[in-house]
Design a protein around this motif. Sequence first.
Motif, PDB file in Angstrom:
ATOM      1  N   ASP A  97       0.660  -1.310  -0.065  1.00  0.00           N
ATOM      2  CA  ASP A  97      -0.021   0.238   0.033  1.00  0.00           C
ATOM      3  C   ASP A  97       0.915   1.194   0.088  1.00  0.00           C
ATOM      4  OD1 ASP A  97      -1.962  -1.644   0.008  1.00  0.00           O
ATOM      5  OD2 ASP A  97      -2.681  -1.214   2.304  1.00  0.00           O
ATOM      6  N   ASN A  98       2.284   1.272  -0.065  1.00  0.00           N
ATOM      7  CA  ASN A  98       2.875   2.434   0.252  1.00  0.00           C
ATOM      8  C   ASN A  98       4.472   2.347  -0.437  1.00  0.00           C
ATOM      9  OD1 ASN A  98       1.776   3.748   2.772  1.00  0.00           O
ATOM     10  ND2 ASN A  98       1.703   1.728   3.335  1.00  0.00           N
ATOM     11  N   PRO A  99       4.048   2.161  -2.016  1.00  0.00           N
ATOM     12  CA  PRO A  99       5.025   2.008  -2.945  1.00  0.00           C
ATOM     13  C   PRO A  99       6.161   3.321  -2.712  1.00  0.00           C
ATOM     14  CG  PRO A  99       3.308   2.587  -4.212  1.00  0.00           C
ATOM     15  CD  PRO A  99       2.804   2.596  -2.764  1.00  0.00           C
ATOM     16  N   GLN A 100       5.573   4.465  -2.108  1.00  0.00           N
ATOM     17  CA  GLN A 100       6.236   5.647  -2.107  1.00  0.00           C
ATOM     18  C   GLN A 100       7.489   5.452  -1.060  1.00  0.00           C
ATOM     19  OE1 GLN A 100       3.313   5.175  -1.002  1.00  0.00           O
ATOM     20  NE2 GLN A 100       3.209   6.072   1.093  1.00  0.00           N
ATOM     21  N   LEU A 101       7.403   4.248  -0.019  1.00  0.00           N
ATOM     22  CA  LEU A 101       8.245   3.873   0.883  1.00  0.00           C
ATOM     23  C   LEU A 101       9.001   2.803   0.716  1.00  0.00           C
ATOM     24  CD1 LEU A 101       6.116   4.705   3.907  1.00  0.00           C
ATOM     25  CD2 LEU A 101       8.007   6.173   3.060  1.00  0.00           C
ATOM     26  N   HIS A 102       9.029   2.596  -0.441  1.00  0.00           N
ATOM     27  CA  HIS A 102       9.977   1.111  -0.849  1.00  0.00           C
ATOM     28  C   HIS A 102      11.572   1.376  -0.661  1.00  0.00           C
ATOM     29  CE1 HIS A 102       6.698  -1.538  -3.191  1.00  0.00           C
ATOM     30  NE2 HIS A 102       6.291  -0.815  -1.754  1.00  0.00           N
ATOM     31  N   HIS A 103      11.933   2.514  -0.724  1.00  0.00           N
ATOM     32  CA  HIS A 103      13.133   2.821  -0.647  1.00  0.00           C
ATOM     33  C   HIS A 103      13.629   2.954   0.773  1.00  0.00           C
ATOM     34  CE1 HIS A 103      11.303   6.824   0.074  1.00  0.00           C
ATOM     35  NE2 HIS A 103      12.608   6.989   0.733  1.00  0.00           N
ATOM     36  N   ASP A 104      12.785   2.859   1.913  1.00  0.00           N
ATOM     37  CA  ASP A 104      12.855   3.030   3.109  1.00  0.00           C
ATOM     38  C   ASP A 104      12.250   1.983   4.064  1.00  0.00           C
ATOM     39  OD1 ASP A 104      13.478   3.924   5.704  1.00  0.00           O
ATOM     40  OD2 ASP A 104      12.905   6.046   5.430  1.00  0.00           O
ATOM     41  N   LEU A 105      12.577   0.958   4.391  1.00  0.00           N
ATOM     42  CA  LEU A 105      12.126  -0.178   4.847  1.00  0.00           C
ATOM     43  C   LEU A 105      12.221   0.052   6.332  1.00  0.00           C
ATOM     44  CD1 LEU A 105      13.544  -3.316   3.195  1.00  0.00           C
ATOM     45  CD2 LEU A 105      11.503  -2.245   2.869  1.00  0.00           C
ATOM     46  N   SER A 106      12.624   0.905   7.128  1.00  0.00           N
ATOM     47  CA  SER A 106      12.898   1.402   8.243  1.00  0.00           C
ATOM     48  C   SER A 106      11.473   2.163   8.405  1.00  0.00           C
ATOM     49  CB  SER A 106      13.792   2.407   8.720  1.00  0.00           C
ATOM     50  OG  SER A 106      15.182   1.816   8.930  1.00  0.00           O
ATOM     51  N   ALA A 107      11.101   3.297   7.467  1.00  0.00           N
ATOM     52  CA  ALA A 107       9.759   3.759   7.658  1.00  0.00           C
ATOM     53  C   ALA A 107       8.671   2.802   7.580  1.00  0.00           C
ATOM     54  CB  ALA A 107       9.684   4.712   6.573  1.00  0.00           C
ATOM     55  N   LEU A 108       8.756   1.954   6.433  1.00  0.00           N
ATOM     56  CA  LEU A 108       7.807   0.809   6.533  1.00  0.00           C
ATOM     57  C   LEU A 108       7.476   0.085   7.704  1.00  0.00           C
ATOM     58  CD1 LEU A 108       8.305  -0.249   2.768  1.00  0.00           C
ATOM     59  CD2 LEU A 108       6.028   0.660   3.817  1.00  0.00           C
TER      60      LEU A 108
ATOM     61  N   SER B   6      21.426   0.049  -0.157  1.00  0.00           N
ATOM     62  CA  SER B   6      20.270  -0.748   0.663  1.00  0.00           C
ATOM     63  C   SER B   6      19.291  -0.034   0.931  1.00  0.00           C
ATOM     64  CB  SER B   6      20.955  -1.495   1.893  1.00  0.00           C
ATOM     65  OG  SER B   6      19.847  -2.154   2.312  1.00  0.00           O
ATOM     66  N   ASN B   7      18.089  -0.619   0.825  1.00  0.00           N
ATOM     67  CA  ASN B   7      16.664   0.031   1.124  1.00  0.00           C
ATOM     68  C   ASN B   7      16.441  -0.415   2.744  1.00  0.00           C
ATOM     69  OD1 ASN B   7      16.060  -2.632   0.387  1.00  0.00           O
ATOM     70  ND2 ASN B   7      13.964  -1.857  -0.536  1.00  0.00           N
ATOM     71  N   GLY B   8      17.231  -1.385   2.962  1.00  0.00           N
ATOM     72  CA  GLY B   8      17.128  -2.183   4.339  1.00  0.00           C
ATOM     73  C   GLY B   8      17.591  -1.373   5.682  1.00  0.00           C
ATOM     74  N   ASN B   9      17.525  -2.173   6.654  1.00  0.00           N
ATOM     75  CA  ASN B   9      17.774  -1.650   7.959  1.00  0.00           C
ATOM     76  C   ASN B   9      19.249  -1.943   8.487  1.00  0.00           C
ATOM     77  OD1 ASN B   9      14.793  -3.057   7.719  1.00  0.00           O
ATOM     78  ND2 ASN B   9      14.906  -0.817   8.733  1.00  0.00           N
ATOM     79  N   ALA B  10      20.107  -2.299   7.731  1.00  0.00           N
ATOM     80  CA  ALA B  10      21.477  -2.853   8.117  1.00  0.00           C
ATOM     81  C   ALA B  10      22.170  -1.496   8.632  1.00  0.00           C
ATOM     82  CB  ALA B  10      22.147  -3.832   7.143  1.00  0.00           C
ATOM     83  N   ASP B  11      22.718  -1.786   9.839  1.00  0.00           N
ATOM     84  CA  ASP B  11      23.360  -0.634  10.376  1.00  0.00           C
ATOM     85  C   ASP B  11      24.952  -0.980  10.517  1.00  0.00           C
ATOM     86  OD1 ASP B  11      24.550   1.237  12.405  1.00  0.00           O
ATOM     87  OD2 ASP B  11      22.789   1.620  13.096  1.00  0.00           O
ATOM     88  N   LEU B  12      25.770  -0.511   9.628  1.00  0.00           N
ATOM     89  CA  LEU B  12      27.293  -0.874   9.528  1.00  0.00           C
ATOM     90  C   LEU B  12      28.118  -0.671  10.752  1.00  0.00           C
ATOM     91  CD1 LEU B  12      28.204   0.361   5.945  1.00  0.00           C
ATOM     92  CD2 LEU B  12      27.726  -1.937   6.533  1.00  0.00           C
ATOM     93  N   GLN B  13      27.441   0.242  11.553  1.00  0.00           N
ATOM     94  CA  GLN B  13      28.214   0.419  12.922  1.00  0.00           C
ATOM     95  C   GLN B  13      27.968  -0.510  13.900  1.00  0.00           C
ATOM     96  OE1 GLN B  13      30.631   2.976  12.298  1.00  0.00           O
ATOM     97  NE2 GLN B  13      30.262   3.808  14.499  1.00  0.00           N
ATOM     98  N   ARG B  14      26.652  -0.750  13.918  1.00  0.00           N
ATOM     99  CA  ARG B  14      26.269  -1.873  15.012  1.00  0.00           C
ATOM    100  C   ARG B  14      26.730  -3.319  14.613  1.00  0.00           C
ATOM    101  NH1 ARG B  14      20.247  -1.367  17.712  1.00  0.00           N
ATOM    102  NH2 ARG B  14      20.190   0.785  17.998  1.00  0.00           N
ATOM    103  N   ILE B  15      26.784  -3.588  13.383  1.00  0.00           N
ATOM    104  CA  ILE B  15      27.513  -4.651  12.871  1.00  0.00           C
ATOM    105  C   ILE B  15      28.983  -4.825  12.833  1.00  0.00           C
ATOM    106  CG2 ILE B  15      27.458  -6.204  10.847  1.00  0.00           C
ATOM    107  CD1 ILE B  15      24.644  -5.099   9.868  1.00  0.00           C
ATOM    108  N   GLY B  16      29.454  -3.804  13.078  1.00  0.00           N
ATOM    109  CA  GLY B  16      30.947  -3.586  13.151  1.00  0.00           C
ATOM    110  C   GLY B  16      31.725  -3.668  12.047  1.00  0.00           C
ATOM    111  N   LEU B  17      30.857  -2.974  10.730  1.00  0.00           N
ATOM    112  CA  LEU B  17      31.754  -3.100   9.557  1.00  0.00           C
ATOM    113  C   LEU B  17      31.971  -1.796   8.898  1.00  0.00           C
ATOM    114  CD1 LEU B  17      29.494  -5.759   7.431  1.00  0.00           C
ATOM    115  CD2 LEU B  17      31.819  -6.048   8.535  1.00  0.00           C
TER     116      LEU B  17
END
Length: 146
Positions: free
Chosen positions: A60-71, A127-138
């Motif tokens: 229902d929100n294709p305008q947010l497909h670039h931002d999975l955190s918002a979704l 990425s359009n996802g939620n991976a956080d390079l700081q938290r992951i250590g990368l």
Amino acid sequence: MKFPVLAITLDLDDTLWPFAPIGARIDQVLYDWMREHSPATAAMYPVAAMRELRERSFHDNPQLHHDLSALRRLTLREALENSGADLALLEPAYEAFYAARNQVEFYPDALDALARIAAKVPVAALSNGNADLQRIGLAHHFSFQL
């Protein structure tokens, strides 16, 4: 045609780690969190129902497909509202999700390969996802994240 490689871009999920186990864990962690902090939400949205709500929000929100955190936040807001829960739980619920989302298990050769590549050319994470390079250590391997 031959040309020098000046930079490399990577999507993170299913490149450096498999996403399927993360996705399954996220769903369970979020459900367990809701059972503790908002039992009405957990009762209304067990894992399968929350997954359906998330998929509907995505559709229902294709305008947010670039931002999975918002979704994800949109899905959580709807679940909390529909179950009569306090919306102040939105950010703590998101944080529970986000912490679980950033617990990754790398493919066996991924870290060594990433280090070798990053030593030669700049590496950017796209990425359009939620991976956080700081938290992951990368973060130290990447010149840029979008």
